[in-house]
Design an enzyme around this catalytic site. Structure first.
Site, PDB file in Angstrom:
ATOM      1  N   SER A 145       0.856  -1.191   0.000  1.00  0.00           N
ATOM      2  CA  SER A 145       0.000   0.000   0.000  1.00  0.00           C
ATOM      3  C   SER A 145       0.891   1.240   0.000  1.00  0.00           C
ATOM      4  O   SER A 145       2.064   1.183   0.406  1.00  0.00           O
ATOM      5  CB  SER A 145      -0.850  -0.009   1.277  1.00  0.00           C
ATOM      6  OG  SER A 145      -1.399   1.255   1.524  1.00  0.00           O
ATOM      7  N   TYR A 168      -2.481  -0.716  10.350  1.00  0.00           N
ATOM      8  CA  TYR A 168      -2.462  -1.098   8.927  1.00  0.00           C
ATOM      9  C   TYR A 168      -1.085  -0.777   8.330  1.00  0.00           C
ATOM     10  O   TYR A 168      -0.481  -1.607   7.650  1.00  0.00           O
ATOM     11  CB  TYR A 168      -3.572  -0.335   8.204  1.00  0.00           C
ATOM     12  CG  TYR A 168      -3.685  -0.617   6.728  1.00  0.00           C
ATOM     13  CD1 TYR A 168      -4.219  -1.818   6.264  1.00  0.00           C
ATOM     14  CD2 TYR A 168      -3.274   0.322   5.776  1.00  0.00           C
ATOM     15  CE1 TYR A 168      -4.346  -2.067   4.899  1.00  0.00           C
ATOM     16  CE2 TYR A 168      -3.403   0.081   4.419  1.00  0.00           C
ATOM     17  CZ  TYR A 168      -3.934  -1.111   3.983  1.00  0.00           C
ATOM     18  OH  TYR A 168      -4.053  -1.353   2.626  1.00  0.00           O
TER      19      TYR A 168
HETATM   20  N1  LIG Z   1      -8.617  -0.353  -1.862  1.00  0.00           N
HETATM   21  C1  LIG Z   1      -7.565   0.412  -1.603  1.00  0.00           C
HETATM   22  O1  LIG Z   1      -7.657   1.641  -1.613  1.00  0.00           O
HETATM   23  C2  LIG Z   1      -6.234  -0.239  -1.304  1.00  0.00           C
HETATM   24  C3  LIG Z   1      -5.104   0.581  -1.315  1.00  0.00           C
HETATM   25  C4  LIG Z   1      -3.860   0.018  -1.055  1.00  0.00           C
HETATM   26  C5  LIG Z   1      -3.745  -1.328  -0.798  1.00  0.00           C
HETATM   27  N2  LIG Z   1      -4.852  -2.119  -0.787  1.00  0.00           N
HETATM   28  C6  LIG Z   1      -4.666  -3.543  -0.502  1.00  0.00           C
HETATM   29  O2  LIG Z   1      -5.251  -4.298  -1.531  1.00  0.00           O
HETATM   30  C7  LIG Z   1      -5.596  -5.590  -1.023  1.00  0.00           C
HETATM   31  C8  LIG Z   1      -7.014  -5.902  -1.439  1.00  0.00           C
HETATM   32  O3  LIG Z   1      -7.889  -4.974  -0.830  1.00  0.00           O
HETATM   33  P1  LIG Z   1      -9.215  -4.417  -1.526  1.00  0.00           P
HETATM   34  O4  LIG Z   1      -9.113  -2.963  -1.560  1.00  0.00           O
HETATM   35  O5  LIG Z   1      -9.509  -5.163  -2.752  1.00  0.00           O
HETATM   36  O6  LIG Z   1     -10.272  -4.747  -0.370  1.00  0.00           O
HETATM   37  P2  LIG Z   1     -11.433  -5.816  -0.242  1.00  0.00           P
HETATM   38  O7  LIG Z   1     -12.368  -5.686  -1.384  1.00  0.00           O
HETATM   39  O8  LIG Z   1     -11.937  -5.630   1.136  1.00  0.00           O
HETATM   40  O9  LIG Z   1     -10.679  -7.223  -0.382  1.00  0.00           O
HETATM   41  C9  LIG Z   1      -9.978  -7.820   0.671  1.00  0.00           C
HETATM   42  C10 LIG Z   1      -9.920  -9.306   0.394  1.00  0.00           C
HETATM   43  O10 LIG Z   1      -9.127  -9.933   1.405  1.00  0.00           O
HETATM   44  C11 LIG Z   1      -9.860 -11.072   1.869  1.00  0.00           C
HETATM   45  N3  LIG Z   1      -9.458 -11.499   3.209  1.00  0.00           N
HETATM   46  C12 LIG Z   1      -9.584 -10.845   4.392  1.00  0.00           C
HETATM   47  N4  LIG Z   1      -9.116 -11.610   5.388  1.00  0.00           N
HETATM   48  C13 LIG Z   1      -8.679 -12.778   4.824  1.00  0.00           C
HETATM   49  C14 LIG Z   1      -8.097 -13.961   5.330  1.00  0.00           C
HETATM   50  N5  LIG Z   1      -7.854 -14.142   6.638  1.00  0.00           N
HETATM   51  N6  LIG Z   1      -7.767 -14.944   4.452  1.00  0.00           N
HETATM   52  C15 LIG Z   1      -8.009 -14.788   3.126  1.00  0.00           C
HETATM   53  N7  LIG Z   1      -8.586 -13.706   2.588  1.00  0.00           N
HETATM   54  C16 LIG Z   1      -8.911 -12.711   3.443  1.00  0.00           C
HETATM   55  C17 LIG Z   1     -11.313 -10.651   1.800  1.00  0.00           C
HETATM   56  O11 LIG Z   1     -12.128 -11.796   1.862  1.00  0.00           O
HETATM   57  P3  LIG Z   1     -13.580 -11.780   2.545  1.00  0.00           P
HETATM   58  O12 LIG Z   1     -14.498 -11.183   1.526  1.00  0.00           O
HETATM   59  O13 LIG Z   1     -13.850 -13.216   2.819  1.00  0.00           O
HETATM   60  O14 LIG Z   1     -13.468 -10.951   3.794  1.00  0.00           O
HETATM   61  C18 LIG Z   1     -11.311  -9.964   0.437  1.00  0.00           C
HETATM   62  O15 LIG Z   1     -11.386 -10.919  -0.586  1.00  0.00           O
HETATM   63  C19 LIG Z   1      -5.381  -5.519   0.488  1.00  0.00           C
HETATM   64  O16 LIG Z   1      -4.150  -6.120   0.807  1.00  0.00           O
HETATM   65  C20 LIG Z   1      -5.341  -4.027   0.765  1.00  0.00           C
HETATM   66  O17 LIG Z   1      -4.582  -3.729   1.910  1.00  0.00           O
HETATM   67  C21 LIG Z   1      -6.106  -1.600  -1.026  1.00  0.00           C
END
Ligand SMILES: NC(=O)c1ccc[n+]([C@@H]2O[C@H](COP(=O)([O-])OP(=O)(O)OC[C@H]3O[C@@H](n4cnc5c(N)ncnc54)[C@H](OP(=O)(O)O)[C@@H]3O)[C@@H](O)[C@H]2O)c1
Length: 287
Positions: free
Chosen positions: A139, A152
């Protein structure tokens, strides 16, 4: 039909960046193993993908599920190995370091750091087999911290270090390890943050509220603005595809204007100046 480009495993594929990457790589001709945690998510993803995409139940904090996913996927690879592992799953935990629940902090590290290492260790034999790649989803907050995002950010800083160590350890084996560092991306994460903030605020003691209430208000306003500027998850998936198809991927890819800006600030601007600017921004963002 598109040509088979090899097999990839992506964790956290039920929504957001993970789901978009899984579908884009599926379309691009990869055999995608997509880690999800529920049968509903498994069925939802299958209904959007080609028949080739294979969702697997995989909670990355559950050693038994990791072993079982390893066996299932190992059998399907037929000796060809994994061309990529994309460690994407992630959770957030807002709150001040002073009042953060230690169990919550442990869980943050368990998912965002230790879970990725556990999956990486388990699948490395197949990554070696294909001289594949590892892509860790970090991130912009992996190089730059705002108040109340310490848990985080700590997990994403740790992921940066783990990525550097893995990259240097695996380079002699011909395995490239990269980290992508997105800024604000449209996904389910924003609704989850809103819910966590509401839950945290409801549990705040009067003392915690007096000390951090105003900062919380500023951060919530900044978050709203960041959400408005969020880029689509396809922009992240395009970078993942580029890494898979590049002959020499870079070590780190900031994605989005905010991530590129923070990456420079985190590396080159002195802490004292950053502290002053952050304080001014928080004051201006109040109310
Ligand atoms: N969106 C942003 O602005 C942003 C920015 C920088 C980095 N990121 C990073 O991008 C990645 C994806 O995030 P996203 O934005 O796409 O959010 P998201 O839609 O909330 O996706 C998160 C995913 O992680 C899964 N997860 C959570 N706990 C888990 C576990 N114990 N084992 C396996 N899977 C698990 C969730 O599954 P469930 O549906 O089952 O909970 C979901 O599929 C993350 O690492 C986040 O930190 C996001």
């Amino acid at each position: 039909m598109t040509k088979d480009k090899g097999s990839v495993l992506i964790t956290g594929a039920s929504s957001g960046i993970g789901r978009t990457c899984a579908l884009m790589l599926d379309q691009a001709g990869y055999q995608v193993f997509a880690g999800v945690r529920t049968i509903q998510a498994l069925e939802g993803l299958s209904s959007l993908a080609s028949g080739r995409l294979c969702p697997v139940i995989l909670d990355i904090t559950d050693a038994i599920q990791i072993r079982s996913a390893c066996q299932t996927i190992g059998l399907r690879l037929e000796g060809k190995g994994l061309v990529a592992l994309i460690n994407n799953a992630g959770i957030t935990l807002p709150g001040s370091m002073e009042f953060l629940s230690l169990d919550g902090f442990r869980k943050e590290l368990e998912v965002n750091v230790i879970g990725h290492l556990a999956v990486t260790q388990a699948f490395l034999p197949w990554i070696r087999e294909a001289k594949g790649r590892i892509i860790n989803v970090g991130s912009a907050l992996g190089k730059f911290v705002m108040p109340l995002t310490g848990a985080y950010a700590a997990s994403k800083f740790a992921l940066e270090a783990m990525t550097d160590a893995l990259r240097r350890e695996l380079l002699p084996s011909g395995i490239y390890v990269s980290l992508i560092a997105p800024g604000s991306v449209e996904s389910a994460i924003w609704d989850k943050i809103d819910a966590e903030v509401a839950q945290m605020e409801a549990g705040l003691t009067q003392e915690a509220n007096e000390r951090y209430g105003q900062t919380g208000e500023s951060i919530a306003n900044l978050w709203k603005k960041a959400h408005c500027r969020a880029i689509p998850p396809e922009a992240v998936a395009n970078v993942v595809l580029k890494i898979l198809e590049s002959s020499r991927p870079q070590s780190r890819y900031p994605i989005g204007p905010d991530a590129r800006f923070l990456s420079i600030v985190g590396r080159f601007v002195p802490d004292s100046l950053v502290d002053w600017v952050v304080d001014k921004i928080l004051t201006l963002s109040r109310g």
